[in-house]
Write a protein that holds these residues in place. Structure first.
Motif, PDB file in Angstrom:
ATOM      1  N   ALA A   1     -58.447 -60.830  32.235  1.00 33.36           N
ATOM      2  CA  ALA A   1     -59.098 -62.130  32.206  1.00 33.36           C
ATOM      3  C   ALA A   1     -59.485 -62.433  34.003  1.00 33.36           C
ATOM      4  N   THR A   2     -60.717 -63.048  34.045  1.00 32.51           N
ATOM      5  CA  THR A   2     -61.316 -63.506  35.130  1.00 32.51           C
ATOM      6  C   THR A   2     -61.208 -65.000  35.396  1.00 32.51           C
ATOM      7  N   SER A   3     -61.094 -65.515  34.369  1.00 34.71           N
ATOM      8  CA  SER A   3     -60.758 -67.108  34.575  1.00 34.71           C
ATOM      9  C   SER A   3     -59.992 -67.585  33.357  1.00 34.71           C
ATOM     10  N   GLY A   4     -59.696 -68.995  33.352  1.00 36.16           N
ATOM     11  CA  GLY A   4     -58.860 -69.574  32.234  1.00 36.16           C
ATOM     12  C   GLY A   4     -59.823 -69.363  30.756  1.00 36.16           C
ATOM     13  N   ALA A   5     -61.001 -69.256  30.711  1.00 35.53           N
ATOM     14  CA  ALA A   5     -61.708 -69.002  29.746  1.00 35.53           C
ATOM     15  C   ALA A   5     -61.740 -67.489  29.204  1.00 35.53           C
ATOM     16  N   GLY A   6     -61.234 -66.692  30.051  1.00 35.25           N
ATOM     17  CA  GLY A   6     -61.135 -65.182  29.608  1.00 35.25           C
ATOM     18  C   GLY A   6     -62.109 -64.306  30.582  1.00 35.25           C
ATOM     19  N   ALA A   7     -62.777 -63.593  29.902  1.00 34.93           N
ATOM     20  CA  ALA A   7     -63.550 -62.373  30.980  1.00 34.93           C
ATOM     21  C   ALA A   7     -65.094 -62.251  30.245  1.00 34.93           C
ATOM     22  N   VAL A   8     -66.048 -62.067  31.117  1.00 36.15           N
ATOM     23  CA  VAL A   8     -67.240 -61.698  30.621  1.00 36.15           C
ATOM     24  C   VAL A   8     -67.100 -60.312  30.351  1.00 36.15           C
ATOM     25  N   VAL A   9     -67.578 -59.784  29.095  1.00 35.41           N
ATOM     26  CA  VAL A   9     -67.428 -58.270  28.858  1.00 35.41           C
ATOM     27  C   VAL A   9     -68.863 -57.980  28.523  1.00 35.41           C
ATOM     28  N   GLU A  10     -69.152 -56.681  29.013  1.00 36.95           N
ATOM     29  CA  GLU A  10     -70.621 -56.062  28.768  1.00 36.95           C
ATOM     30  C   GLU A  10     -70.155 -54.850  28.002  1.00 36.95           C
ATOM     31  N   PHE A  11     -71.166 -54.463  26.791  1.00 42.66           N
ATOM     32  CA  PHE A  11     -71.213 -53.215  26.307  1.00 42.66           C
ATOM     33  C   PHE A  11     -72.461 -52.720  25.592  1.00 42.66           C
ATOM     34  N   GLU A  12     -72.527 -51.683  24.994  1.00 39.58           N
ATOM     35  CA  GLU A  12     -73.877 -51.120  24.470  1.00 39.58           C
ATOM     36  C   GLU A  12     -73.528 -50.401  23.019  1.00 39.58           C
ATOM     37  N   VAL A  13     -74.231 -51.087  21.993  1.00 40.16           N
ATOM     38  CA  VAL A  13     -73.978 -50.535  20.707  1.00 40.16           C
ATOM     39  C   VAL A  13     -75.531 -50.183  20.423  1.00 40.16           C
ATOM     40  N   THR A  14     -75.735 -48.839  20.191  1.00 40.71           N
ATOM     41  CA  THR A  14     -77.097 -48.421  19.726  1.00 40.71           C
ATOM     42  C   THR A  14     -77.182 -47.741  18.450  1.00 40.71           C
ATOM     43  N   ALA A  15     -78.273 -47.661  17.753  1.00 38.14           N
ATOM     44  CA  ALA A  15     -78.635 -47.217  16.346  1.00 38.14           C
ATOM     45  C   ALA A  15     -79.987 -46.590  16.291  1.00 38.14           C
ATOM     46  N   THR A  16     -79.758 -45.331  15.685  1.00 36.27           N
ATOM     47  CA  THR A  16     -81.021 -44.451  15.470  1.00 36.27           C
ATOM     48  C   THR A  16     -81.065 -44.255  14.077  1.00 36.27           C
ATOM     49  N   ASP A  17     -82.468 -44.051  13.534  1.00 37.00           N
ATOM     50  CA  ASP A  17     -82.682 -43.709  12.238  1.00 37.00           C
ATOM     51  C   ASP A  17     -83.830 -42.563  12.010  1.00 37.00           C
ATOM     52  N   ALA A  18     -83.502 -41.597  11.245  1.00 36.32           N
ATOM     53  CA  ALA A  18     -84.486 -40.382  11.163  1.00 36.32           C
ATOM     54  C   ALA A  18     -85.784 -40.959  10.915  1.00 36.32           C
TER      55      ALA A  18
END
Length: 289
Positions: A39-56
């Motif tokens: 955590a970085t504060s009492g609210a929790g933490a900002v988290v960044e991530f990447e989700v991708t999708a591809t279709d033929a």
């Protein structure tokens, strides 16, 4: 039916089932691994991530997730579920977890404290002891002995702990209560007249005071009630408290010599016993203490 040489058949081309030009295939989600971050504060933490999708058939697709990258995640574990659908209605789903961990509080104990005693019990000592926590901010420490307690003469270790409800941090410092030296004001110099050839018996009171011990009798090189010879005698007196601290002072006793006393004989009248007059005897004495 039975085919013969005169039968006519259409041209038929058979393609593989995974050929995207002829058969729709489901899209593919690419998910991040499970994420753990403090955590970085009492609210929790900002988290960044990447989700991708591809279709033929459709190429890159935009997946939909229950939480977006850059969101503030609360303390604990959150499951992020994602899905994607292609133009043919086929879908793929997946999930991962984001765990925001609690940070332990931090505690820096106060500096060691030294104070003089204010009574025989020691001294009442006040202090402030707090810790800091990323999630909860300032946290009061629980200390034993507590601030405001009476600390005995000597050194006492104070043990403190701060807790955020899950994790703790501890530390200690010392409170030293020092003994006060006694004070002593010697008696005023004494002058007395001798009462005998040996001098004079002289009495006096010599005592000091101490914050911890109260009134303390002085120990002098000659005791009160002793017989002091003619002349000046210097007495050195020392006051010592129960912790070994002492103070000294001196005064003088002067025993003075008394002058002798003399009473002359009474006047004498006697007749002449010869033309020369008369022989007369008498006694004349004085006295001295």
């Amino acid at each position: 039916f039975t085919a013969d040489s005169t039968s006519v058949f259409p041209n038929i081309t058979i393609h593989p089932a995974d050929n995207p030009q002829f058969c729709n295939t489901p899209p593919v989600l690419t998910m991040p691994a499970n994420i753990t971050t403090p955590a970085t504060s009492g609210a929790g933490a900002v988290v960044e991530f990447e989700v991708t999708a591809t279709d033929a058939q459709d190429g890159p697709l935009t997946p939909a997730c229950t939480a977006v990258s850059g969101l503030t995640f609360a303390l604990g574990e959150t499951t992020v579920e994602c899905s994607v659908k292609d133009s043919g209605g086929m879908t793929d789903t997946g999930s991962f977890t984001v765990t925001v961990t609690n940070n332990a509080p931090q505690f820096t104990p106060p500096d060691n404290i030294t104070v003089p005693a204010t009574s025989a019990a020691g001294a009442t000592v006040l202090f402030t002891a707090t810790g800091t926590d990323i999630e909860k901010g300032s946290i009061d420490a629980v200390c034993v002995p507590a601030s405001g307690a009476t600390f005995a003469i000597g050194s006492t270790q104070v043990n403190c702990t701060v807790s955020d409800g899950q994790l703790t941090d501890s530390g200690s410092f010392t409170v030293t209560v020092t003994n006060n030296a006694p004070t002593f004001t010697p008696p005023a110099d004494i002058t007395v007249a001798a009462t005998s050839a040996a001098g004079a018996v002289v009495t006096f009171v010599a005592s000091g005071s101490d914050i911890e011990d109260g009134v303390i009798a002085a120990a002098c090189t000659r005791p009160s009630g002793d017989t002091f010879a003619l002349g000046t005698t210097t007495l050195l007196c020392t006051v010592t408290d129960s912790h070994g601290a002492s103070v000294s002072g001196s005064f003088t006793i002067l025993v003075t010599n008394n002058g002798p006393t003399f009473t002359p004989p009474a006047n004498i009248t006697t007749p002449a016993t010869s033309p020369a007059g008369a022989a007369v005897t008498f006694t004349a004495t004085g006295s001295d203490i």
